[in-house]
Design a protein around this motif. Structure first.
Motif, short mmCIF file in Angstrom:
data_model
loop_
_atom_site.label_atom_id
_atom_site.label_comp_id
_atom_site.label_asym_id
_atom_site.label_seq_id
_atom_site.Cartn_x
_atom_site.Cartn_y
_atom_site.Cartn_z
N GLY A 37 23.00 -30.49 -3.27
CA GLY A 37 23.95 -29.37 -3.24
C GLY A 37 25.12 -29.59 -4.18
O GLY A 37 25.55 -28.66 -4.88
N ASN A 38 25.64 -30.81 -4.24
CA ASN A 38 26.75 -31.12 -5.15
C ASN A 38 26.34 -30.95 -6.61
O ASN A 38 27.09 -30.40 -7.42
CB ASN A 38 27.27 -32.53 -4.91
N VAL A 39 25.15 -31.40 -6.96
CA VAL A 39 24.68 -31.28 -8.35
C VAL A 39 24.44 -29.81 -8.70
O VAL A 39 24.81 -29.35 -9.78
CB VAL A 39 23.41 -32.12 -8.58
N ILE A 40 23.81 -29.06 -7.78
CA ILE A 40 23.55 -27.64 -8.04
C ILE A 40 24.88 -26.89 -8.19
O ILE A 40 25.02 -26.04 -9.07
CB ILE A 40 22.69 -27.03 -6.92
N ALA A 41 25.84 -27.21 -7.34
CA ALA A 41 27.14 -26.54 -7.43
C ALA A 41 27.83 -26.85 -8.76
O ALA A 41 28.52 -26.00 -9.32
CB ALA A 41 28.03 -26.98 -6.27
N GLU A 42 27.60 -28.04 -9.30
CA GLU A 42 28.24 -28.45 -10.54
C GLU A 42 27.59 -27.83 -11.78
O GLU A 42 28.27 -27.32 -12.65
CB GLU A 42 28.20 -29.98 -10.65
N ARG A 43 26.24 -27.89 -11.85
CA ARG A 43 25.59 -27.43 -13.08
C ARG A 43 24.60 -26.29 -12.88
O ARG A 43 24.01 -25.80 -13.84
CB ARG A 43 24.95 -28.59 -13.82
N GLY A 44 24.35 -25.89 -11.64
CA GLY A 44 23.48 -24.74 -11.39
C GLY A 44 22.03 -25.07 -11.11
O GLY A 44 21.29 -24.21 -10.68
N TRP A 45 21.62 -26.31 -11.33
CA TRP A 45 20.23 -26.69 -11.08
C TRP A 45 20.12 -28.19 -10.89
O TRP A 45 21.03 -28.94 -11.25
CB TRP A 45 19.32 -26.26 -12.24
N VAL A 46 19.01 -28.62 -10.32
CA VAL A 46 18.72 -30.04 -10.18
C VAL A 46 17.20 -30.22 -10.15
O VAL A 46 16.48 -29.36 -9.64
CB VAL A 46 19.37 -30.65 -8.91
N ARG A 47 16.74 -31.29 -10.73
CA ARG A 47 15.32 -31.67 -10.70
C ARG A 47 15.23 -32.90 -9.80
O ARG A 47 16.04 -33.81 -9.90
CB ARG A 47 14.85 -32.01 -12.11
N PHE A 48 14.24 -32.91 -8.90
CA PHE A 48 14.12 -34.02 -7.97
C PHE A 48 12.64 -34.36 -7.78
O PHE A 48 11.80 -33.47 -7.70
CB PHE A 48 14.74 -33.63 -6.62
N PRO A 49 12.30 -35.66 -7.71
CA PRO A 49 10.90 -36.04 -7.54
C PRO A 49 10.38 -35.68 -6.14
O PRO A 49 11.11 -35.79 -5.15
CB PRO A 49 10.89 -37.56 -7.75
N ALA A 50 9.14 -35.26 -6.09
CA ALA A 50 8.47 -34.96 -4.82
C ALA A 50 6.99 -35.26 -5.02
O ALA A 50 6.28 -34.47 -5.62
CB ALA A 50 8.69 -33.51 -4.43
N TYR A 51 6.57 -36.39 -4.52
CA TYR A 51 5.20 -36.85 -4.77
C TYR A 51 4.21 -36.44 -3.70
O TYR A 51 3.02 -36.43 -3.94
CB TYR A 51 5.19 -38.38 -4.91
N SER A 52 4.69 -36.11 -2.51
CA SER A 52 3.77 -35.77 -1.42
C SER A 52 4.09 -34.37 -0.89
O SER A 52 5.18 -33.85 -1.10
CB SER A 52 3.91 -36.79 -0.29
N PRO A 53 3.15 -33.78 -0.17
CA PRO A 53 3.41 -32.48 0.44
C PRO A 53 4.61 -32.52 1.40
O PRO A 53 5.37 -31.56 1.48
CB PRO A 53 2.12 -32.16 1.20
N ASP A 54 4.79 -33.64 2.11
CA ASP A 54 5.94 -33.76 3.02
C ASP A 54 7.26 -33.72 2.25
O ASP A 54 8.21 -33.07 2.68
CB ASP A 54 5.87 -35.06 3.82
N GLU A 55 7.31 -34.38 1.11
CA GLU A 55 8.53 -34.37 0.31
C GLU A 55 8.80 -32.97 -0.25
O GLU A 55 9.94 -32.53 -0.31
CB GLU A 55 8.43 -35.38 -0.83
N GLU A 79 7.74 -28.14 -10.92
CA GLU A 79 7.67 -28.27 -12.37
C GLU A 79 6.37 -28.92 -12.80
O GLU A 79 5.82 -28.60 -13.83
CB GLU A 79 8.86 -29.09 -12.88
N ASP A 80 5.91 -29.87 -12.02
CA ASP A 80 4.63 -30.52 -12.26
C ASP A 80 4.21 -31.17 -10.94
O ASP A 80 4.76 -30.84 -9.90
CB ASP A 80 4.71 -31.54 -13.41
N GLN A 81 3.27 -32.10 -10.99
CA GLN A 81 2.77 -32.72 -9.76
C GLN A 81 3.80 -33.65 -9.12
O GLN A 81 3.64 -34.03 -7.97
CB GLN A 81 1.50 -33.50 -10.03
N CYS A 82 4.83 -34.02 -9.85
CA CYS A 82 5.76 -35.04 -9.37
C CYS A 82 7.20 -34.57 -9.24
O CYS A 82 8.06 -35.37 -8.85
CB CYS A 82 5.72 -36.25 -10.28
N ALA A 83 7.52 -33.34 -9.59
CA ALA A 83 8.92 -32.92 -9.58
C ALA A 83 9.08 -31.47 -9.15
O ALA A 83 8.25 -30.63 -9.45
CB ALA A 83 9.54 -33.12 -10.95
N MET A 84 10.19 -31.23 -8.47
CA MET A 84 10.57 -29.88 -8.05
C MET A 84 11.93 -29.58 -8.67
O MET A 84 12.73 -30.48 -8.89
CB MET A 84 10.68 -29.79 -6.53
#
Length: 101
Positions: A37-55, A79-84
């Motif tokens: 939330g802090n990063v999105i508030a600062e620049r409007g977007w964030v990319r974060f790794p998510a390797y599993s369906p739970d993540e 964005e791909d198999q490893c990032a949202m």
């Protein structure tokens, strides 16, 4: 000698993930809510790794909670198999050629 084993569970298959306990899940979502939330508030977007369906499900819930908290929609896309990517309106994926509709 034979020993009885109590409270023994099989571990996840190799490469599988162990689900978090309820308290661990709550803390993980709280940290993601704050940090992302802090990063999105600062620049409007964030990319974060998510390797599993739970993540991925966890990030979708965080985006929903941020939307409720801010009163504006936080979009999320894979964005791909490893990032949202979580982003506010106007900070999402841009078309490759802006002249095309």
């Amino acid at each position: 000698m034979i020993r009885d084993l109590y409270n023994v569970r099989l571990g996840p298959a190799e490469g599988g993930s162990t689900p978090l306990a309820e308290e661990e899940e709550r803390r993980a979502r709280a940290v993601l809510f704050s940090d992302l939330g802090n990063v999105i508030a600062e620049r409007g977007w964030v990319r974060f790794p998510a390797y599993s369906p739970d993540e991925r499900r966890r990030l979708v819930e965080v985006a929903r909670h941020l939307s409720d908290h801010w009163g504006q929609r936080v979009f999320i896309e894979a964005e791909d198999q490893c990032a949202m990517k979580l982003y506010l309106a106007g900070h999402g994926a841009q078309p490759e050629n802006p002249l095309l509709p």
